[in-house]
Design a protein around this motif. Sequence first.
Motif, PDB file in Angstrom:
ATOM      1  N   MET A   1     -55.298  -0.570 -16.068  1.00 18.98           N
ATOM      2  CA  MET A   1     -54.088   0.071 -15.595  1.00 18.98           C
ATOM      3  C   MET A   1     -54.255   0.391 -14.126  1.00 18.98           C
ATOM      4  SD  MET A   1     -51.798   0.529 -18.084  1.00 18.98           S
ATOM      5  CE  MET A   1     -50.485   0.554 -17.070  1.00 18.98           C
ATOM      6  N   SER A   2     -53.204   0.271 -13.406  1.00 16.75           N
ATOM      7  CA  SER A   2     -53.264   0.646 -11.997  1.00 16.75           C
ATOM      8  C   SER A   2     -53.213   2.162 -11.889  1.00 16.75           C
ATOM      9  CB  SER A   2     -52.099   0.021 -11.240  1.00 16.75           C
ATOM     10  OG  SER A   2     -50.892   0.579 -11.677  1.00 16.75           O
ATOM     11  N   THR A   3     -53.918   2.683 -10.919  1.00 17.30           N
ATOM     12  CA  THR A   3     -53.915   4.132 -10.744  1.00 17.30           C
ATOM     13  C   THR A   3     -52.717   4.526  -9.906  1.00 17.30           C
ATOM     14  OG1 THR A   3     -55.343   3.927  -8.832  1.00 17.30           O
ATOM     15  CG2 THR A   3     -56.411   4.329 -10.958  1.00 17.30           C
TER      16      THR A   3
ATOM     17  N   ILE B   1     -48.070  -9.712 -23.733  1.00 12.57           N
ATOM     18  CA  ILE B   1     -48.672  -8.544 -23.102  1.00 12.57           C
ATOM     19  C   ILE B   1     -50.175  -8.664 -23.342  1.00 12.57           C
ATOM     20  CG2 ILE B   1     -48.903  -6.043 -23.198  1.00 12.57           C
ATOM     21  CD1 ILE B   1     -45.983  -6.022 -24.277  1.00 12.57           C
ATOM     22  N   ARG B   2     -50.943  -8.496 -22.277  1.00 17.94           N
ATOM     23  CA  ARG B   2     -52.398  -8.540 -22.403  1.00 17.94           C
ATOM     24  C   ARG B   2     -52.981  -7.180 -22.064  1.00 17.94           C
ATOM     25  NH1 ARG B   2     -54.613 -14.087 -19.626  1.00 17.94           N
ATOM     26  NH2 ARG B   2     -53.751 -15.508 -21.165  1.00 17.94           N
ATOM     27  N   LEU B   3     -53.890  -6.743 -22.908  1.00 19.59           N
ATOM     28  CA  LEU B   3     -54.642  -5.512 -22.664  1.00 19.59           C
ATOM     29  C   LEU B   3     -56.091  -5.897 -22.418  1.00 19.59           C
ATOM     30  CD1 LEU B   3     -53.350  -3.155 -25.494  1.00 19.59           C
ATOM     31  CD2 LEU B   3     -52.475  -3.411 -23.182  1.00 19.59           C
ATOM     32  N   HIS B   4     -56.596  -5.545 -21.250  1.00 22.02           N
ATOM     33  CA  HIS B   4     -57.999  -5.783 -20.920  1.00 22.02           C
ATOM     34  C   HIS B   4     -58.738  -4.471 -21.103  1.00 22.02           C
ATOM     35  CE1 HIS B   4     -57.494  -9.804 -19.094  1.00 22.02           C
ATOM     36  NE2 HIS B   4     -56.269  -9.361 -18.875  1.00 22.02           N
ATOM     37  N   GLY B   5     -59.854  -4.521 -21.811  1.00 21.57           N
ATOM     38  CA  GLY B   5     -60.648  -3.324 -22.035  1.00 21.57           C
ATOM     39  C   GLY B   5     -61.475  -2.950 -20.824  1.00 21.57           C
ATOM     40  N   ALA B   6     -61.987  -1.743 -20.853  1.00 23.77           N
ATOM     41  CA  ALA B   6     -62.847  -1.268 -19.761  1.00 23.77           C
ATOM     42  C   ALA B   6     -64.066  -2.170 -19.648  1.00 23.77           C
ATOM     43  CB  ALA B   6     -63.260   0.172 -20.022  1.00 23.77           C
ATOM     44  N   ASP B   7     -64.518  -2.433 -18.434  1.00 23.90           N
ATOM     45  CA  ASP B   7     -65.667  -3.300 -18.149  1.00 23.90           C
ATOM     46  C   ASP B   7     -65.469  -4.696 -18.727  1.00 23.90           C
ATOM     47  OD1 ASP B   7     -66.964  -1.220 -16.841  1.00 23.90           O
ATOM     48  OD2 ASP B   7     -67.830  -0.498 -18.735  1.00 23.90           O
ATOM     49  N   ASP B   8     -64.209  -5.131 -18.818  1.00 25.55           N
ATOM     50  CA  ASP B   8     -63.843  -6.450 -19.338  1.00 25.55           C
ATOM     51  C   ASP B   8     -64.380  -6.683 -20.750  1.00 25.55           C
ATOM     52  OD1 ASP B   8     -62.288  -8.684 -19.000  1.00 25.55           O
ATOM     53  OD2 ASP B   8     -63.932  -9.906 -18.251  1.00 25.55           O
ATOM     54  N   GLY B   9     -64.550  -5.614 -21.495  1.00 21.31           N
ATOM     55  CA  GLY B   9     -65.007  -5.729 -22.874  1.00 21.31           C
ATOM     56  C   GLY B   9     -63.843  -5.592 -23.837  1.00 21.31           C
ATOM     57  N   PRO B  10     -64.092  -5.799 -25.115  1.00 19.01           N
ATOM     58  CA  PRO B  10     -63.016  -5.657 -26.092  1.00 19.01           C
ATOM     59  C   PRO B  10     -62.643  -4.189 -26.288  1.00 19.01           C
ATOM     60  CG  PRO B  10     -65.092  -6.099 -27.194  1.00 19.01           C
ATOM     61  CD  PRO B  10     -65.353  -6.197 -25.714  1.00 19.01           C
ATOM     62  N   ILE B  11     -61.460  -3.989 -26.797  1.00 19.23           N
ATOM     63  CA  ILE B  11     -61.002  -2.638 -27.121  1.00 19.23           C
ATOM     64  C   ILE B  11     -61.373  -2.397 -28.578  1.00 19.23           C
ATOM     65  CG2 ILE B  11     -58.988  -1.148 -27.304  1.00 19.23           C
ATOM     66  CD1 ILE B  11     -57.729  -2.862 -25.059  1.00 19.23           C
ATOM     67  N   PRO B  12     -62.255  -1.434 -28.846  1.00 18.97           N
ATOM     68  CA  PRO B  12     -62.820  -1.281 -30.190  1.00 18.97           C
ATOM     69  C   PRO B  12     -61.796  -1.060 -31.305  1.00 18.97           C
ATOM     70  CG  PRO B  12     -63.983   0.104 -28.625  1.00 18.97           C
ATOM     71  CD  PRO B  12     -62.811  -0.469 -27.914  1.00 18.97           C
TER      72      PRO B  12
ATOM     73  N   VAL C   1     -54.014   2.825 -28.899  1.00 21.37           N
ATOM     74  CA  VAL C   1     -55.081   2.510 -27.952  1.00 21.37           C
ATOM     75  C   VAL C   1     -54.990   3.526 -26.823  1.00 21.37           C
ATOM     76  CG1 VAL C   1     -56.048   0.777 -26.406  1.00 21.37           C
ATOM     77  CG2 VAL C   1     -54.882   0.054 -28.488  1.00 21.37           C
ATOM     78  N   PRO C   2     -55.976   4.418 -26.688  1.00 23.30           N
ATOM     79  CA  PRO C   2     -55.927   5.413 -25.613  1.00 23.30           C
ATOM     80  C   PRO C   2     -55.999   4.747 -24.239  1.00 23.30           C
ATOM     81  CG  PRO C   2     -57.613   5.957 -27.243  1.00 23.30           C
ATOM     82  CD  PRO C   2     -57.132   4.581 -27.554  1.00 23.30           C
ATOM     83  N   TRP C   3     -55.362   5.388 -23.250  1.00 21.98           N
ATOM     84  CA  TRP C   3     -55.362   4.840 -21.896  1.00 21.98           C
ATOM     85  C   TRP C   3     -56.770   4.678 -21.353  1.00 21.98           C
ATOM     86  CZ3 TRP C   3     -51.246   2.403 -20.866  1.00 21.98           C
ATOM     87  CH2 TRP C   3     -49.989   2.876 -21.228  1.00 21.98           C
ATOM     88  N   ALA C   4     -57.699   5.526 -21.788  1.00 20.77           N
ATOM     89  CA  ALA C   4     -59.076   5.446 -21.288  1.00 20.77           C
ATOM     90  C   ALA C   4     -59.751   4.135 -21.694  1.00 20.77           C
ATOM     91  CB  ALA C   4     -59.884   6.627 -21.804  1.00 20.77           C
ATOM     92  N   MET C   5     -59.307   3.514 -22.765  1.00 19.11           N
ATOM     93  CA  MET C   5     -59.896   2.246 -23.223  1.00 19.11           C
ATOM     94  C   MET C   5     -59.264   1.031 -22.548  1.00 19.11           C
ATOM     95  SD  MET C   5     -60.358   2.579 -27.275  1.00 19.11           S
ATOM     96  CE  MET C   5     -61.436   3.733 -28.046  1.00 19.11           C
ATOM     97  N   ILE C   6     -58.157   1.229 -21.839  1.00 18.29           N
ATOM     98  CA  ILE C   6     -57.430   0.111 -21.234  1.00 18.29           C
ATOM     99  C   ILE C   6     -57.734   0.068 -19.740  1.00 18.29           C
ATOM    100  CG2 ILE C   6     -55.168  -0.891 -20.796  1.00 18.29           C
ATOM    101  CD1 ILE C   6     -54.142   0.638 -23.249  1.00 18.29           C
ATOM    102  N   ALA C   7     -58.324  -1.025 -19.297  1.00 22.97           N
ATOM    103  CA  ALA C   7     -58.602  -1.193 -17.863  1.00 22.97           C
ATOM    104  C   ALA C   7     -57.383  -1.783 -17.161  1.00 22.97           C
ATOM    105  CB  ALA C   7     -59.808  -2.100 -17.666  1.00 22.97           C
ATOM    106  N   GLU C   8     -56.660  -2.671 -17.843  1.00 23.72           N
ATOM    107  CA  GLU C   8     -55.507  -3.317 -17.224  1.00 23.72           C
ATOM    108  C   GLU C   8     -54.512  -3.730 -18.301  1.00 23.72           C
ATOM    109  OE1 GLU C   8     -54.382  -7.278 -14.588  1.00 23.72           O
ATOM    110  OE2 GLU C   8     -56.449  -6.921 -15.172  1.00 23.72           O
ATOM    111  N   THR C   9     -53.247  -3.535 -17.997  1.00 22.26           N
ATOM    112  CA  THR C   9     -52.160  -4.020 -18.838  1.00 22.26           C
ATOM    113  C   THR C   9     -51.374  -5.020 -18.002  1.00 22.26           C
ATOM    114  OG1 THR C   9     -51.995  -1.899 -19.952  1.00 22.26           O
ATOM    115  CG2 THR C   9     -50.135  -3.372 -20.184  1.00 22.26           C
TER     116      THR C   9
END
Length: 189
Positions: A1-3, A133-144, A108-116
């Motif tokens: 997500m963009s800040t 719609i693509r959800l990228h997890g933090a550190d380019d990992g999966p969203i648990p 999916v909490p916002w903290a787990m989403i690096a980019e939408t």
Amino acid sequence: MSTTQNILSPGIIAQLAAPRDIYHSWPKLLVRTLFAAVFAALFCWAAWKLTVIDPADEDRIGYWAGVVAGLSLSCLSIIPALPGLRAGGRPAVTISKAGLAFAGQPLVPWAMIAETSWHTVTFLGFLPIMSAIRLHGADDGPIPVLGKTNYTSIGGRFHSFDSSCLACGSKAFLDYCNLYEAAGRQEAA
């Protein structure tokens, strides 16, 4: 997500108190269904014409392969619209200060989403065929909390959801995501 650097006013935060539900668009669902039905009928008509014309022609196998492929693709094009047709008034996506929730998926909490991001595939550069719609997890990992993970050719992992028939566009969706994420962060601080 963009800040989002802007501090939201109390009036905007009050407007964002309730989650925003985004539903499937019935006109988009009907157009997609009719489009697939018209092409399926066209390929069925082509198959009928092939059985009527020159039955001794041995070169018809290529025509039959084209008809079967076209009929299969037109029938498969309806599959992304099926969840929307079966939704029965349930939201496709819920955006809240806590995060995103897609139909049939946990929040999916916002903290787990690096980019939408919103991706649209077009034909000839201007006819939209599908969008996701693509959800990228933090550190380019999966969203648990989400199950299936898709992979890009460069090794990135993301979760993808069909957005072809949503009742909002990419700009509105991403703006809602930015606003609700910023409101959730500001409320938590």
